[in-house]
Design a protein around this motif. Structure first.
Motif, PDB file in Angstrom:
ATOM      1  N   THR A   2       0.830  -1.205   0.000  1.00 36.90           N
ATOM      2  CA  THR A   2       0.000   0.000   0.000  1.00 36.90           C
ATOM      3  C   THR A   2       0.867   1.259   0.000  1.00 36.90           C
ATOM      4  O   THR A   2       2.052   1.216   0.330  1.00 36.90           O
ATOM      5  CB  THR A   2      -0.893   0.045   1.244  1.00 36.90           C
ATOM      6  N   ARG A   3       0.270   2.383  -0.360  1.00 35.32           N
ATOM      7  CA  ARG A   3       1.037   3.636  -0.362  1.00 35.32           C
ATOM      8  C   ARG A   3       1.547   3.975   1.023  1.00 35.32           C
ATOM      9  O   ARG A   3       2.663   4.480   1.172  1.00 35.32           O
ATOM     10  CB  ARG A   3       0.228   4.775  -0.966  1.00 35.32           C
ATOM     11  N   ASP A   8       6.033   4.465   4.676  1.00 35.14           N
ATOM     12  CA  ASP A   8       6.642   4.050   5.946  1.00 35.14           C
ATOM     13  C   ASP A   8       8.011   3.432   5.709  1.00 35.14           C
ATOM     14  O   ASP A   8       8.958   3.705   6.454  1.00 35.14           O
ATOM     15  CB  ASP A   8       5.736   3.044   6.673  1.00 35.14           C
ATOM     16  N   ARG A   9       8.125   2.610   4.675  1.00 34.71           N
ATOM     17  CA  ARG A   9       9.410   1.978   4.368  1.00 34.71           C
ATOM     18  C   ARG A   9      10.440   3.032   3.980  1.00 34.71           C
ATOM     19  O   ARG A   9      11.595   2.964   4.418  1.00 34.71           O
ATOM     20  CB  ARG A   9       9.237   0.947   3.240  1.00 34.71           C
ATOM     21  N   ALA A  10      10.040   4.010   3.194  1.00 40.09           N
ATOM     22  CA  ALA A  10      10.960   5.085   2.819  1.00 40.09           C
ATOM     23  C   ALA A  10      11.434   5.835   4.057  1.00 40.09           C
ATOM     24  O   ALA A  10      12.625   6.149   4.193  1.00 40.09           O
ATOM     25  CB  ALA A  10      10.299   6.034   1.822  1.00 40.09           C
ATOM     26  N   ALA A  11      10.538   6.111   4.981  1.00 41.55           N
ATOM     27  CA  ALA A  11      10.912   6.801   6.223  1.00 41.55           C
ATOM     28  C   ALA A  11      11.885   5.960   7.039  1.00 41.55           C
ATOM     29  O   ALA A  11      12.854   6.492   7.603  1.00 41.55           O
ATOM     30  CB  ALA A  11       9.664   7.126   7.035  1.00 41.55           C
ATOM     31  N   GLN A  12      11.669   4.660   7.096  1.00 43.19           N
ATOM     32  CA  GLN A  12      12.579   3.768   7.822  1.00 43.19           C
ATOM     33  C   GLN A  12      13.970   3.786   7.203  1.00 43.19           C
ATOM     34  O   GLN A  12      14.972   3.840   7.916  1.00 43.19           O
ATOM     35  CB  GLN A  12      12.039   2.333   7.821  1.00 43.19           C
ATOM     36  N   VAL A  13      14.024   3.742   5.886  1.00 43.64           N
ATOM     37  CA  VAL A  13      15.318   3.761   5.189  1.00 43.64           C
ATOM     38  C   VAL A  13      16.031   5.082   5.458  1.00 43.64           C
ATOM     39  O   VAL A  13      17.232   5.099   5.756  1.00 43.64           O
ATOM     40  CB  VAL A  13      15.137   3.521   3.673  1.00 43.64           C
ATOM     41  N   LEU A  14      15.308   6.196   5.368  1.00 41.00           N
ATOM     42  CA  LEU A  14      15.921   7.499   5.634  1.00 41.00           C
ATOM     43  C   LEU A  14      16.469   7.583   7.051  1.00 41.00           C
ATOM     44  O   LEU A  14      17.575   8.084   7.272  1.00 41.00           O
ATOM     45  CB  LEU A  14      14.914   8.621   5.386  1.00 41.00           C
ATOM     46  N   VAL A  71      11.128   2.891  -3.454  1.00 35.16           N
ATOM     47  CA  VAL A  71      11.343   3.450  -2.117  1.00 35.16           C
ATOM     48  C   VAL A  71      12.481   4.462  -2.134  1.00 35.16           C
ATOM     49  O   VAL A  71      12.386   5.529  -1.520  1.00 35.16           O
ATOM     50  CB  VAL A  71      11.605   2.317  -1.094  1.00 35.16           C
ATOM     51  N   ASP A  72      13.537   4.160  -2.865  1.00 38.29           N
ATOM     52  CA  ASP A  72      14.674   5.079  -2.943  1.00 38.29           C
ATOM     53  C   ASP A  72      14.300   6.383  -3.638  1.00 38.29           C
ATOM     54  O   ASP A  72      14.718   7.462  -3.205  1.00 38.29           O
ATOM     55  CB  ASP A  72      15.858   4.419  -3.638  1.00 38.29           C
ATOM     56  N   VAL A  73      13.524   6.314  -4.717  1.00 39.39           N
ATOM     57  CA  VAL A  73      13.085   7.532  -5.408  1.00 39.39           C
ATOM     58  C   VAL A  73      12.285   8.408  -4.443  1.00 39.39           C
ATOM     59  O   VAL A  73      12.498   9.622  -4.347  1.00 39.39           O
ATOM     60  CB  VAL A  73      12.249   7.200  -6.665  1.00 39.39           C
ATOM     61  N   ILE A  74      11.376   7.797  -3.725  1.00 43.63           N
ATOM     62  CA  ILE A  74      10.560   8.533  -2.761  1.00 43.63           C
ATOM     63  C   ILE A  74      11.439   9.145  -1.675  1.00 43.63           C
ATOM     64  O   ILE A  74      11.262  10.306  -1.294  1.00 43.63           O
ATOM     65  CB  ILE A  74       9.481   7.613  -2.160  1.00 43.63           C
TER      66      ILE A  74
END
Length: 85
Positions: A2-3, A8-14, A71-74
């Protein structure tokens, strides 16, 4: 996925990258300095972010189902305001 899960995954990676490498603005400033030497012109941290987004878009176009590229682009897009002057 889901979006909300992607965001959330992008935030975790950051958060993980910030813990490992420090503030994004400092990292992109360092990369900009190196690329400036390599390319023989001034590169800004914002240009580094945009180029990294382009790199990830090429990879994403190669395999549109590869979630890490999305996720990386975001993530890079979310960092752009931090490095714009």
């Amino acid at each position: 996925m889901t979006r909300s899960a992607i965001l959330d995954r992008a935030a975790q990676v950051l958060d993980a990258r910030a813990e490992t490498y420090g503030p994004a603005a400092a990292s992109f400033t360092a990369v900009a300095a190196r690329w400036s030497l390599t390319l023989g012109r001034t590169i800004t941290p914002a240009e580094v972010v945009l180029c990294m987004i382009d790199l990830k878009m090429v990879r994403f176009a190669h395999d549109p189902h590869h979630r890490d590229s999305l996720v990386d682009v975001i993530g890079y897009a979310a960092l752009l305001p931090e490095v714009q002057s």
